[in-house]
Design a protein around this motif. Structure first.
Motif, PDB file in Angstrom:
ATOM      1  N   ALA A 134      37.080  33.997  39.300  1.00  0.00           N
ATOM      2  CA  ALA A 134      37.266  35.294  38.635  1.00  0.00           C
ATOM      3  C   ALA A 134      36.138  35.628  37.662  1.00  0.00           C
ATOM      4  CB  ALA A 134      38.612  35.312  37.902  1.00  0.00           C
ATOM      5  N   ASP A 135      35.308  34.665  37.357  1.00  0.00           N
ATOM      6  CA  ASP A 135      34.230  34.877  36.379  1.00  0.00           C
ATOM      7  C   ASP A 135      33.128  35.760  36.974  1.00  0.00           C
ATOM      8  OD1 ASP A 135      33.050  33.065  33.751  1.00  0.00           O
ATOM      9  OD2 ASP A 135      31.613  34.200  34.968  1.00  0.00           O
ATOM     10  N   PRO A 136      32.629  36.736  36.193  1.00  0.00           N
ATOM     11  CA  PRO A 136      31.584  37.637  36.706  1.00  0.00           C
ATOM     12  C   PRO A 136      30.353  36.899  37.242  1.00  0.00           C
ATOM     13  CG  PRO A 136      32.429  38.468  34.612  1.00  0.00           C
ATOM     14  CD  PRO A 136      33.092  37.138  34.844  1.00  0.00           C
ATOM     15  N   THR A 138      30.288  34.661  39.312  1.00  0.00           N
ATOM     16  CA  THR A 138      30.471  34.330  40.729  1.00  0.00           C
ATOM     17  C   THR A 138      29.969  35.432  41.641  1.00  0.00           C
ATOM     18  OG1 THR A 138      32.323  32.879  40.224  1.00  0.00           O
ATOM     19  CG2 THR A 138      32.210  33.736  42.472  1.00  0.00           C
ATOM     20  N   HIS A 139      30.159  36.669  41.223  1.00  0.00           N
ATOM     21  CA  HIS A 139      29.658  37.821  41.993  1.00  0.00           C
ATOM     22  C   HIS A 139      29.736  39.050  41.102  1.00  0.00           C
ATOM     23  CE1 HIS A 139      28.979  40.709  45.217  1.00  0.00           C
ATOM     24  NE2 HIS A 139      28.610  39.691  45.979  1.00  0.00           N
ATOM     25  N   PRO A 140      28.730  39.920  41.151  1.00  0.00           N
ATOM     26  CA  PRO A 140      28.802  41.107  40.285  1.00  0.00           C
ATOM     27  C   PRO A 140      29.957  42.035  40.643  1.00  0.00           C
ATOM     28  CG  PRO A 140      26.757  41.095  41.599  1.00  0.00           C
ATOM     29  CD  PRO A 140      27.457  39.806  41.866  1.00  0.00           C
ATOM     30  N   SER A 141      30.396  42.019  41.895  1.00  0.00           N
ATOM     31  CA  SER A 141      31.491  42.911  42.285  1.00  0.00           C
ATOM     32  C   SER A 141      32.837  42.250  42.019  1.00  0.00           C
ATOM     33  CB  SER A 141      31.387  43.258  43.779  1.00  0.00           C
ATOM     34  OG  SER A 141      32.655  43.683  44.259  1.00  0.00           O
ATOM     35  N   ALA A 142      33.643  42.906  41.167  1.00  0.00           N
ATOM     36  CA  ALA A 142      34.983  42.374  40.881  1.00  0.00           C
ATOM     37  C   ALA A 142      35.860  42.420  42.125  1.00  0.00           C
ATOM     38  CB  ALA A 142      35.630  43.148  39.732  1.00  0.00           C
ATOM     39  N   GLU A 143      35.595  43.382  43.021  1.00  0.00           N
ATOM     40  CA  GLU A 143      36.355  43.444  44.273  1.00  0.00           C
ATOM     41  C   GLU A 143      36.139  42.162  45.073  1.00  0.00           C
ATOM     42  OE1 GLU A 143      38.543  45.372  45.466  1.00  0.00           O
ATOM     43  OE2 GLU A 143      38.381  47.256  44.365  1.00  0.00           O
ATOM     44  N   VAL A 144      34.894  41.735  45.151  1.00  0.00           N
ATOM     45  CA  VAL A 144      34.571  40.495  45.874  1.00  0.00           C
ATOM     46  C   VAL A 144      35.288  39.310  45.217  1.00  0.00           C
ATOM     47  CG1 VAL A 144      32.712  38.839  46.351  1.00  0.00           C
ATOM     48  CG2 VAL A 144      32.382  41.276  46.834  1.00  0.00           C
ATOM     49  N   ARG A 145      35.230  39.246  43.891  1.00  0.00           N
ATOM     50  CA  ARG A 145      35.868  38.120  43.199  1.00  0.00           C
ATOM     51  C   ARG A 145      37.382  38.106  43.438  1.00  0.00           C
ATOM     52  NH1 ARG A 145      32.791  40.364  38.944  1.00  0.00           N
ATOM     53  NH2 ARG A 145      34.526  40.396  37.467  1.00  0.00           N
ATOM     54  N   CYS A 146      37.989  39.292  43.402  1.00  0.00           N
ATOM     55  CA  CYS A 146      39.438  39.357  43.658  1.00  0.00           C
ATOM     56  C   CYS A 146      39.781  38.932  45.080  1.00  0.00           C
ATOM     57  CB  CYS A 146      39.970  40.769  43.408  1.00  0.00           C
ATOM     58  SG  CYS A 146      40.332  41.085  41.681  1.00  0.00           S
ATOM     59  N   GLN A 147      38.930  39.331  46.030  1.00  0.00           N
ATOM     60  CA  GLN A 147      39.163  38.897  47.419  1.00  0.00           C
ATOM     61  C   GLN A 147      39.105  37.376  47.518  1.00  0.00           C
ATOM     62  OE1 GLN A 147      36.950  40.619  50.691  1.00  0.00           O
ATOM     63  NE2 GLN A 147      36.955  42.619  49.692  1.00  0.00           N
ATOM     64  N   LEU A 148      38.136  36.774  46.826  1.00  0.00           N
ATOM     65  CA  LEU A 148      38.007  35.317  46.859  1.00  0.00           C
ATOM     66  C   LEU A 148      39.246  34.660  46.251  1.00  0.00           C
ATOM     67  CD1 LEU A 148      34.252  35.054  45.792  1.00  0.00           C
ATOM     68  CD2 LEU A 148      35.177  34.461  48.050  1.00  0.00           C
ATOM     69  N   VAL A 149      39.693  35.194  45.110  1.00  0.00           N
ATOM     70  CA  VAL A 149      40.889  34.630  44.462  1.00  0.00           C
ATOM     71  C   VAL A 149      42.092  34.734  45.396  1.00  0.00           C
ATOM     72  CG1 VAL A 149      42.559  34.951  42.589  1.00  0.00           C
ATOM     73  CG2 VAL A 149      40.109  35.044  42.094  1.00  0.00           C
ATOM     74  N   ALA A 150      42.293  35.923  45.947  1.00  0.00           N
ATOM     75  CA  ALA A 150      43.474  36.142  46.787  1.00  0.00           C
ATOM     76  C   ALA A 150      43.436  35.261  48.035  1.00  0.00           C
ATOM     77  CB  ALA A 150      43.572  37.618  47.178  1.00  0.00           C
ATOM     78  N   LEU A 151      42.254  35.158  48.651  1.00  0.00           N
ATOM     79  CA  LEU A 151      42.159  34.368  49.885  1.00  0.00           C
ATOM     80  C   LEU A 151      42.282  32.873  49.607  1.00  0.00           C
ATOM     81  CD1 LEU A 151      39.449  36.207  51.977  1.00  0.00           C
ATOM     82  CD2 LEU A 151      41.857  35.896  52.546  1.00  0.00           C
ATOM     83  N   LEU A 152      41.693  32.414  48.510  1.00  0.00           N
ATOM     84  CA  LEU A 152      41.830  30.987  48.200  1.00  0.00           C
ATOM     85  C   LEU A 152      43.285  30.662  47.868  1.00  0.00           C
ATOM     86  CD1 LEU A 152      40.551  28.215  47.867  1.00  0.00           C
ATOM     87  CD2 LEU A 152      40.100  28.767  45.471  1.00  0.00           C
ATOM     88  N   ALA A 153      43.944  31.571  47.154  1.00  0.00           N
ATOM     89  CA  ALA A 153      45.358  31.344  46.830  1.00  0.00           C
ATOM     90  C   ALA A 153      46.193  31.277  48.103  1.00  0.00           C
ATOM     91  CB  ALA A 153      45.873  32.453  45.905  1.00  0.00           C
TER      92      ALA A 153
ATOM     93  N   LEU B 148      42.655  39.526  34.292  1.00  0.00           N
ATOM     94  CA  LEU B 148      43.979  38.908  34.238  1.00  0.00           C
ATOM     95  C   LEU B 148      43.939  37.497  34.820  1.00  0.00           C
ATOM     96  CD1 LEU B 148      46.111  42.012  35.339  1.00  0.00           C
ATOM     97  CD2 LEU B 148      46.140  40.953  33.075  1.00  0.00           C
ATOM     98  N   VAL B 149      43.263  37.356  35.970  1.00  0.00           N
ATOM     99  CA  VAL B 149      43.158  36.026  36.593  1.00  0.00           C
ATOM    100  C   VAL B 149      42.452  35.052  35.655  1.00  0.00           C
ATOM    101  CG1 VAL B 149      42.064  34.711  38.460  1.00  0.00           C
ATOM    102  CG2 VAL B 149      43.227  36.862  38.981  1.00  0.00           C
ATOM    103  N   ALA B 150      41.311  35.481  35.115  1.00  0.00           N
ATOM    104  CA  ALA B 150      40.520  34.582  34.271  1.00  0.00           C
ATOM    105  C   ALA B 150      41.289  34.198  33.009  1.00  0.00           C
ATOM    106  CB  ALA B 150      39.192  35.242  33.909  1.00  0.00           C
ATOM    107  N   LEU B 151      41.962  35.176  32.398  1.00  0.00           N
ATOM    108  CA  LEU B 151      42.683  34.884  31.157  1.00  0.00           C
ATOM    109  C   LEU B 151      43.920  34.027  31.405  1.00  0.00           C
ATOM    110  CD1 LEU B 151      42.438  38.201  29.139  1.00  0.00           C
ATOM    111  CD2 LEU B 151      41.498  35.978  28.521  1.00  0.00           C
ATOM    112  N   LEU B 152      44.623  34.285  32.499  1.00  0.00           N
ATOM    113  CA  LEU B 152      45.791  33.443  32.791  1.00  0.00           C
ATOM    114  C   LEU B 152      45.348  32.016  33.097  1.00  0.00           C
ATOM    115  CD1 LEU B 152      48.842  33.174  33.096  1.00  0.00           C
ATOM    116  CD2 LEU B 152      48.605  33.770  35.505  1.00  0.00           C
TER     117      LEU B 152
END
Lengths: 302, 302
Positions: A134-136, A138-153, B148-152
């Motif tokens: 989720a840290d910036p 990792t990628h400048p696009s937050a959309e990309v970071r959220c996709q990574l979080v969701a897919l890894l989860a 939210l992800v990073a803070l949680l």
């Protein structure tokens, strides 16, 4: 055609380099032990730096290289996957799960520390994986970071890796055929391989075609990898493998080796390696490490 | 001024309604048990629906209401925190940790199922928390979701909740003074309260001032909450509390009650409740539930 010696030598160099870079990334991303709770962080580091091929980070690096993803970003995703993978090993080794005293020839985390610390260190590694993604940085696009979080989860969750481990624990109570054995593998270890390979395409902001192609590659080589693991468990000695062997047989668990026999399973692993190689050939010379990898994995002895 | 009976009655209604809405959200967000791995998902649901005040989701809803955040978004964040909070209870109850057989008068997850399933169900709930947050349904802005992800992750990680539990396990071996007791509480339970309160400001895309104010509120009432817990542990019976009591004393753990005595601790809890109330009064009538909450919590008996 399998993979020639030159490709295999180049792959070995690439694997070593990826492991070195991953370890450096993990070194800087893991918290430094300090304060009254330092024990948990010491155990996190013990588990992470106990060795390991860093295969999943290598897959992120190799798939990222297909799409000109800056290496620093791929390394962060690789470190996140490795943290998550390590947590799963720490928890799976617990007495209430697989009850293993050794991993890679070293005491498992709960033997080196204690069970409570191992549970907490595992929990903290899992949590850290998502913090890294989720840290910036990792990628400048937050959309990309959220996709990574969701897919890894999803890959690591109750319909993925955890579900696979649950199924595995219950396996001696079930009479599994080949479909169930493949499903179990795909959940328990395959889901994380698929994520690692797809991650390159996500970081490179590519469309569904590339993502699906890399997932297909991961599915094939992941199953080949598991069959090889089972072959080692069936045919190797504990000394050569660096871990307890023969456990599946002792526990009456079905594997593709027990179902198809050693030769049949070996043939299947080769067919899967070929299919994986073919899937990524389209990317040209940049895909060489990914093409060579399945052959390397089915040729290993530990 | 403490809190008048009318405010307390309104708060109770709001708490009940928040718990109902949270349960409905969790019902739709938790996976339905199916397949060979259903046992893990059954255990997830058992742990989550074993009761509980849903206090953290209430905090998200109440802080979100200050900034006109759509309730559906707040509920998803509340469900994510509750999933994470539940995992921590499941793991903390394990024989290798606090070894509790009962929670809220019911068998703990490892007693109802088994230890391996409890470890896995906990892991899956932790993982699910991040999956929920990263989903576009939580907030249209991916930046908000990543925050939210990073803070949680930080609140729940080795420098937050997990670090607090590690410190707590080691506590009987340390001679803690008030500073260490407060630090332990702030990590073990406070970090998650702070996240729950700050979440409303994050969802409302507010600046650092609102975020810090809500964290301050959470710090004060969180400590008041913990002192009340310790008072219950010190002075209540197991029957009235619905759980084992007197454990801290038996284990020789320092608490603010053991350091300041029952009356001194009670005074401190009241001062903290007042400070928390004052911090959010600036938001006007919308803050009424947050103002009433600390008084409710320090007045409870279980």
């Amino acid at each position: 055609m399998s993979s020639d010696p030159k490709s295999q030598a180049a792959l070995k160099t690439a694997l070593t380099e990826a492991a070195r870079l991953t370890d450096a990334a993990l070194e800087s991303l893991l918290p430094l032990p300090a304060g009254y709770h330092a024990r948990a962080q010491e155990a996190m580091r013990y588990a992470v730096f106990a060795g390991g091929k860093r295969l999943r980070p290598f897959l992120v690096l190799a798939s990222s290289a297909l799409f000109d993803v800056p290496q620093g970003r791929a390394l962060r995703v690789g470190a996140a996957i490795e943290a998550l993978h390590t947590y799963s090993l720490v928890h799976d080794d617990l007495p209430c799960m697989d009850d293993d005293d050794l991993r890679r020839g070293q005491p498992t985390t709960h033997k080196k520390f204690d069970e409570a610390t191992a549970v907490l260190a595992g929990d903290a590694l899992l949590t850290l994986a998502f913090e890294i993604l989720a840290d910036p940085a990792t990628h400048p696009s937050a959309e990309v970071r959220c996709q990574l979080v969701a897919l890894l989860a999803r890959a690591g969750g109750s319909e993925g890796m955890i579900g696979g481990q649950m199924m595995d624990i219950d396996a001696p109570n079930q009479s599994h055929g080949p479909d169930e054995v493949i499903l179990l593998q795909r959940m328990k270890t395959g889901a994380l391989f698929e994520f690692a390979c797809e991650a390159g395409a996500i970081l490179g902001q590519r469309g569904p075609e590339d993502r699906e192609r890399l997932r297909g590659y991961a599915r094939d080589f992941g199953l080949a990898f598991q069959i090889t693991d089972d072959l080692i468990d069936e045919t190797s000695t504990a000394e050569a493998a660096g871990k307890a062997v023969g456990k599946d047989k002792d526990q009456g668990k079905a594997t593709l080796v027990s179902i198809y026999g050693v030769d049949g399973a070996r043939d299947q692993a080769e067919a899967l390696a070929r299919s994986a190689q073919d899937a990524v050939a389209i990317y040209g010379p940049a895909a060489a490490p990914l093409e060579a990898l399945p052959w390397y994995l089915i040729g290993r002895e530990s």
